[in-house]
Design a protein around this motif. Structure first.
Motif, PDB file in Angstrom:
ATOM      1  N   TRP A  65       1.041  -1.482  -0.280  1.00  0.00           N
ATOM      2  CA  TRP A  65       0.241  -0.084  -0.253  1.00  0.00           C
ATOM      3  C   TRP A  65       1.027   1.303  -0.395  1.00  0.00           C
ATOM      4  O   TRP A  65       0.755   2.442  -0.680  1.00  0.00           O
ATOM      5  CB  TRP A  65      -0.587   0.236   1.141  1.00  0.00           C
ATOM      6  N   SER A  66       1.801   1.177   0.636  1.00  0.00           N
ATOM      7  CA  SER A  66       2.789   2.602   0.270  1.00  0.00           C
ATOM      8  C   SER A  66       3.410   2.432  -1.020  1.00  0.00           C
ATOM      9  O   SER A  66       3.686   3.639  -1.279  1.00  0.00           O
ATOM     10  CB  SER A  66       3.802   2.076   1.162  1.00  0.00           C
ATOM     11  N   VAL A  67       3.160   2.040  -1.825  1.00  0.00           N
ATOM     12  CA  VAL A  67       3.479   1.919  -3.391  1.00  0.00           C
ATOM     13  C   VAL A  67       2.427   1.998  -4.113  1.00  0.00           C
ATOM     14  O   VAL A  67       2.429   3.126  -4.596  1.00  0.00           O
ATOM     15  CB  VAL A  67       4.811   0.356  -3.403  1.00  0.00           C
ATOM     16  N   PHE A  68       0.974   1.912  -3.332  1.00  0.00           N
ATOM     17  CA  PHE A  68       0.490   1.596  -4.251  1.00  0.00           C
ATOM     18  C   PHE A  68      -0.576   2.597  -4.506  1.00  0.00           C
ATOM     19  O   PHE A  68      -0.623   3.513  -5.834  1.00  0.00           O
ATOM     20  CB  PHE A  68      -0.449   0.720  -4.154  1.00  0.00           C
ATOM     21  N   TRP A  69      -0.381   3.316  -3.335  1.00  0.00           N
ATOM     22  CA  TRP A  69      -0.918   4.544  -3.681  1.00  0.00           C
ATOM     23  C   TRP A  69      -0.534   6.020  -4.515  1.00  0.00           C
ATOM     24  O   TRP A  69      -1.446   6.680  -4.964  1.00  0.00           O
ATOM     25  CB  TRP A  69      -1.477   4.954  -1.865  1.00  0.00           C
ATOM     26  N   ALA A  78       0.332   8.805  -9.418  1.00  0.00           N
ATOM     27  CA  ALA A  78       1.211   9.030 -10.505  1.00  0.00           C
ATOM     28  C   ALA A  78       0.421   9.331 -11.522  1.00  0.00           C
ATOM     29  O   ALA A  78       0.583   9.432 -12.414  1.00  0.00           O
ATOM     30  CB  ALA A  78       2.412   8.988 -10.212  1.00  0.00           C
ATOM     31  N   MET A  79      -0.459   7.864 -11.356  1.00  0.00           N
ATOM     32  CA  MET A  79      -0.884   7.920 -12.605  1.00  0.00           C
ATOM     33  C   MET A  79      -1.762   8.236 -12.857  1.00  0.00           C
ATOM     34  O   MET A  79      -2.515   9.134 -14.411  1.00  0.00           O
ATOM     35  CB  MET A  79      -1.389   5.913 -12.766  1.00  0.00           C
ATOM     36  N   TYR A  99      10.709  12.397 -12.594  1.00  0.00           N
ATOM     37  CA  TYR A  99       9.739  12.538 -13.680  1.00  0.00           C
ATOM     38  C   TYR A  99       8.161  11.422 -12.934  1.00  0.00           C
ATOM     39  O   TYR A  99       7.236  12.106 -12.247  1.00  0.00           O
ATOM     40  CB  TYR A  99       9.429  10.573 -14.331  1.00  0.00           C
ATOM     41  N   ILE A 100       8.036  10.076 -11.660  1.00  0.00           N
ATOM     42  CA  ILE A 100       6.972   9.840 -11.408  1.00  0.00           C
ATOM     43  C   ILE A 100       6.954  10.505  -9.786  1.00  0.00           C
ATOM     44  O   ILE A 100       5.281  11.207  -9.572  1.00  0.00           O
ATOM     45  CB  ILE A 100       7.047   8.394 -10.790  1.00  0.00           C
ATOM     46  N   PHE A 101       7.938  11.331  -9.353  1.00  0.00           N
ATOM     47  CA  PHE A 101       7.334  11.863  -7.193  1.00  0.00           C
ATOM     48  C   PHE A 101       7.133  12.704  -7.448  1.00  0.00           C
ATOM     49  O   PHE A 101       7.083  13.553  -6.862  1.00  0.00           O
ATOM     50  CB  PHE A 101       7.634  11.026  -6.184  1.00  0.00           C
ATOM     51  N   ILE A 102       8.280  13.475  -8.028  1.00  0.00           N
ATOM     52  CA  ILE A 102       8.550  14.642  -7.778  1.00  0.00           C
ATOM     53  C   ILE A 102       7.168  15.559  -9.881  1.00  0.00           C
ATOM     54  O   ILE A 102       6.500  16.484  -9.013  1.00  0.00           O
ATOM     55  CB  ILE A 102       9.544  15.610  -8.323  1.00  0.00           C
ATOM     56  N   THR A 133       2.810  11.911   4.305  1.00  0.00           N
ATOM     57  CA  THR A 133       1.258  10.537   3.893  1.00  0.00           C
ATOM     58  C   THR A 133       0.210  11.674   2.454  1.00  0.00           C
ATOM     59  O   THR A 133       0.292  10.712   1.732  1.00  0.00           O
ATOM     60  CB  THR A 133       0.735   9.817   5.220  1.00  0.00           C
ATOM     61  N   ILE A 134       0.361  12.586   3.211  1.00  0.00           N
ATOM     62  CA  ILE A 134      -0.737  14.149   2.783  1.00  0.00           C
ATOM     63  C   ILE A 134       0.009  13.758   0.994  1.00  0.00           C
ATOM     64  O   ILE A 134      -1.509  13.372   0.120  1.00  0.00           O
ATOM     65  CB  ILE A 134      -1.150  14.816   3.543  1.00  0.00           C
ATOM     66  N   TYR A 135       1.039  13.572   1.109  1.00  0.00           N
ATOM     67  CA  TYR A 135       1.348  14.453  -0.690  1.00  0.00           C
ATOM     68  C   TYR A 135       1.094  12.548  -1.108  1.00  0.00           C
ATOM     69  O   TYR A 135       1.091  12.785  -1.947  1.00  0.00           O
ATOM     70  CB  TYR A 135       3.248  14.735  -0.733  1.00  0.00           C
ATOM     71  N   THR A 136       0.837  11.568  -0.713  1.00  0.00           N
ATOM     72  CA  THR A 136       1.231  10.497  -1.536  1.00  0.00           C
ATOM     73  C   THR A 136      -0.385  10.893  -1.915  1.00  0.00           C
ATOM     74  O   THR A 136      -0.819   9.670  -3.353  1.00  0.00           O
ATOM     75  CB  THR A 136       1.051   8.929  -0.768  1.00  0.00           C
ATOM     76  N   TYR A 137      -1.109  11.799  -1.599  1.00  0.00           N
ATOM     77  CA  TYR A 137      -2.711  11.316  -2.085  1.00  0.00           C
ATOM     78  C   TYR A 137      -3.348  13.254  -2.718  1.00  0.00           C
ATOM     79  O   TYR A 137      -3.967  13.309  -3.031  1.00  0.00           O
ATOM     80  CB  TYR A 137      -3.593  10.957  -0.594  1.00  0.00           C
ATOM     81  N   ALA A 138      -1.934  13.309  -3.294  1.00  0.00           N
ATOM     82  CA  ALA A 138      -2.120  14.965  -3.408  1.00  0.00           C
ATOM     83  C   ALA A 138      -3.005  14.867  -4.652  1.00  0.00           C
ATOM     84  O   ALA A 138      -3.820  16.286  -4.090  1.00  0.00           O
ATOM     85  CB  ALA A 138      -0.612  15.047  -4.827  1.00  0.00           C
ATOM     86  N   TRP A 139      -3.362  14.073  -5.674  1.00  0.00           N
ATOM     87  CA  TRP A 139      -4.144  14.756  -6.383  1.00  0.00           C
ATOM     88  C   TRP A 139      -6.065  14.378  -5.747  1.00  0.00           C
ATOM     89  O   TRP A 139      -6.614  15.360  -5.765  1.00  0.00           O
ATOM     90  CB  TRP A 139      -4.644  13.634  -7.786  1.00  0.00           C
ATOM     91  N   PHE A 140      -6.457  13.720  -4.474  1.00  0.00           N
ATOM     92  CA  PHE A 140      -7.133  13.400  -4.282  1.00  0.00           C
ATOM     93  C   PHE A 140      -7.132  14.205  -2.942  1.00  0.00           C
ATOM     94  O   PHE A 140      -8.313  15.070  -2.868  1.00  0.00           O
ATOM     95  CB  PHE A 140      -7.372  12.239  -3.185  1.00  0.00           C
ATOM     96  N   VAL A 141      -6.666  14.552  -2.438  1.00  0.00           N
ATOM     97  CA  VAL A 141      -6.390  16.052  -1.272  1.00  0.00           C
ATOM     98  C   VAL A 141      -7.045  16.891  -1.663  1.00  0.00           C
ATOM     99  O   VAL A 141      -7.278  17.971  -1.497  1.00  0.00           O
ATOM    100  CB  VAL A 141      -5.105  15.977  -0.266  1.00  0.00           C
TER     101      VAL A 141
END
Length: 496
Positions: free
Chosen positions: A227-231, A236-237, A373-376, A459-467
């Motif tokens: 889950w730490s990788v999935f979210w 990013a997708m 590319y992905i996380f930034i 943790t919030i940043y991993t859900y950036a778009w949703f947040v």
């Protein structure tokens, strides 16, 4: 009445005209072809492949890509409704929520992101020319990197060459891009099947990667970390299509009915994206057998083919990259820059500005690492664009109940002018949606300068778009509650 309003009114009347089943089928195909043309691209291919590198199994990667595209399809359909109903582009629709002047903010945000993507795709195109020249010359082109750039003179020349080729379509406008997308989509699908056949023929199967378990299973190298990788991967997708989720009215404004845009997008996005992910995983799996290591870059794979196949593969990838880049990353920002000063900046001039900024951003630096590319890049701009999507959806559906007065959208002092042309509620909601993601972004982009960011912000940043979507939508809805009754009464209800 302005010229843009006249075009919009003409589109409304045309939408209501009866059409035959064959015409409806062609319109659905046109929208689906537009999406297929944009989906089958090198960055999308590499995104899917990167999930395997993160530890997912082949099917976990494909399902993650499919889920992300189903999620992002929803805001695309919702925001695209206004484009079809009123014949207006994204930059004009944003005036309803941000104000006639304030709409320049979301237009500029989306435009800058699209310029970055335009540069990235142009870099991929230049890389293919660079590889193709190396194949034709019989040896790779080499040379010392240029000071301050980090690439050699040959790479720079090929990048500029592909940039110049795309200028033809900027000069000849939207119709030339539409034709390129419509007629190359079937070719791209055929090439995908041919590539699968080539892999199967060479390897005698689809390779060992498809049989490998996830690294997250019990006893695996990343046990318990799925889950730490999935979210963040899912975010990013979603971020990959976040720009088009906003400027989709730029395309749906040419649809004749809501059914056209809904059916076309539903058929054209989630399933083709999942199939491309499956293709990426399969071909990458086969490269382990063929070359002894996993090759994630399709240009690298194509360069290793022999005979005429390598030339055909690279030429098709060139056509693909040009068609994707022009449709996905030129049309939107060209409209956005035009909206900043309609009297001075035409659609074509907006295209020139887009191409110029893409050069200045040095896109190869964004692609130096997977982290960049992905996380930034992807997650970072999803934090910026998510709040805009939330605000526009709440405004159009819950505040205005899909009713707009298009004539007023083009008036500086009309009902959408708010105070001085700015809707403070939208600005506050946008800031509220972006700020919670800012510490996490700074830590990801500049870890040495911001090492002490708390785990909660990461943790919030991993859900950036949703947040961003949720916070901005809630803040905007509360601030706008009960404030737009006069505008609603003034707005005519235009049938779809």
């Amino acid at each position: 009445m302005t010229e843009q309003q006249a075009v919009s009114n003409e589109l409304w009347n045309h939408d209501l005209a009866p059409t035959s089943p064959a015409q409806r089928t062609w319109r659905w195909y046109h929208f689906a072809a537009l999406w297929v043309g944009m989906v089958i691209s090198i960055p999308a291919y590499m995104l899917a492949a990167s999930l395997i590198e993160s530890g997912m199994s082949a099917w976990q990667a494909v399902l993650t890509v499919f889920l992300a595209n189903v999620i992002v399809l929803l805001p695309m359909l919702l925001i695209g409704h206004a484009g079809t109903k009123y014949g207006i582009p994204y930059a004009v629709l944003a005036r309803a929520s941000f104000g006639t002047r304030g709409a320049r903010l979301p237009a500029l945000m989306r435009a800058i992101v699209a310029c970055g993507w335009y540069g990235i795709q142009t870099w991929f195109g230049g890389s293919m020319i660079y590889t193709l020249l190396g194949v034709l010359l019989g040896a790779p082109i080499a040379g010392a990197n240029l000071p301050g750039l980090g690439i050699n003179a040959g790479q720079l020349a090929c990048f500029l060459g592909f940039w110049a080729i795309q200028m033809y379509f900027i000069v000849h406008g939207m119709e030339s891009i539409r034709k390129l997308e419509t007629y190359t989509a079937p070719l791209k699908i055929a090439i995908c099947f041919l590539l699968l056949w080539w892999v199967y023929d060479k390897v005698g199967g689809f390779g060992p990667l498809l049989d490998q378990p996830s690294q997250f299973v019990a006893g695996g190298p990343k046990s318990g970390l799925f889950w730490s990788v999935f979210w963040p991967s899912l975010t990013a997708m979603i971020g990959y299509w976040a720009t088009l989720a906003l400027n989709i009215p730029d395309f749906t404004r040419f649809a004749k009915t809501q059914k056209d845009q809904v059916v076309g997008q539903t058929l054209g996005l989630p399933l083709p994206m999942a199939l491309l992910a499956a293709l990426a995983v399969t071909v990458t799996s086969a490269t382990i057998v063929l070359y002894g290591k996993a090759l994630w870059d399709p240009v690298d794979v194509a360069s290793r083919m022999t005979g005429i196949a390598v030339l055909v593969a690279l030429l098709i990838l060139l056509i693909d990259t040009a068609s994707v880049n022009l449709a996905a990353n030129l049309v939107g920002p060209a409209y956005d820059f035009s909206a900043l000063s309609p009297k001075r900046i035409t659609y074509r001039t907006g295209g020139y500005i887009t191409a110029g900024i893409a050069l200045a951003m040095m896109p190869w630096k964004i692609l130096e690492t997977t982290q960049n590319y992905i996380f930034i890049w992807l997650t970072g701009y999803s934090a910026l664009l998510g709040p805009i999507a939330g605000i526009m959806i709440i405004d159009y559906y819950f505040i205005r109940q899909t009713r707009l007065d298009v004539d007023q959208l083009y008036r500086d002092n009309g009902i959408y002018a708010y105070k001085g042309g700015w809707n403070i509620a939208a600005i506050v909601a946008f800031a509220a949606g972006v700020l919670p993601n800012l510490p996490g972004f700074l830590n990801a982009a500049l870890p040495a300068s911001f090492p002490n960011v708390g785990e909660a912000f990461k943790t919030i940043y991993t859900y950036a778009w949703f947040v961003g979507v949720v916070i901005a939508a809630l803040v905007y809805g509360l601030m706008m509650k009960g404030r737009t009754a006069p505008a609603l009464r003034a707005a005519p209800h235009t049938p779809t």
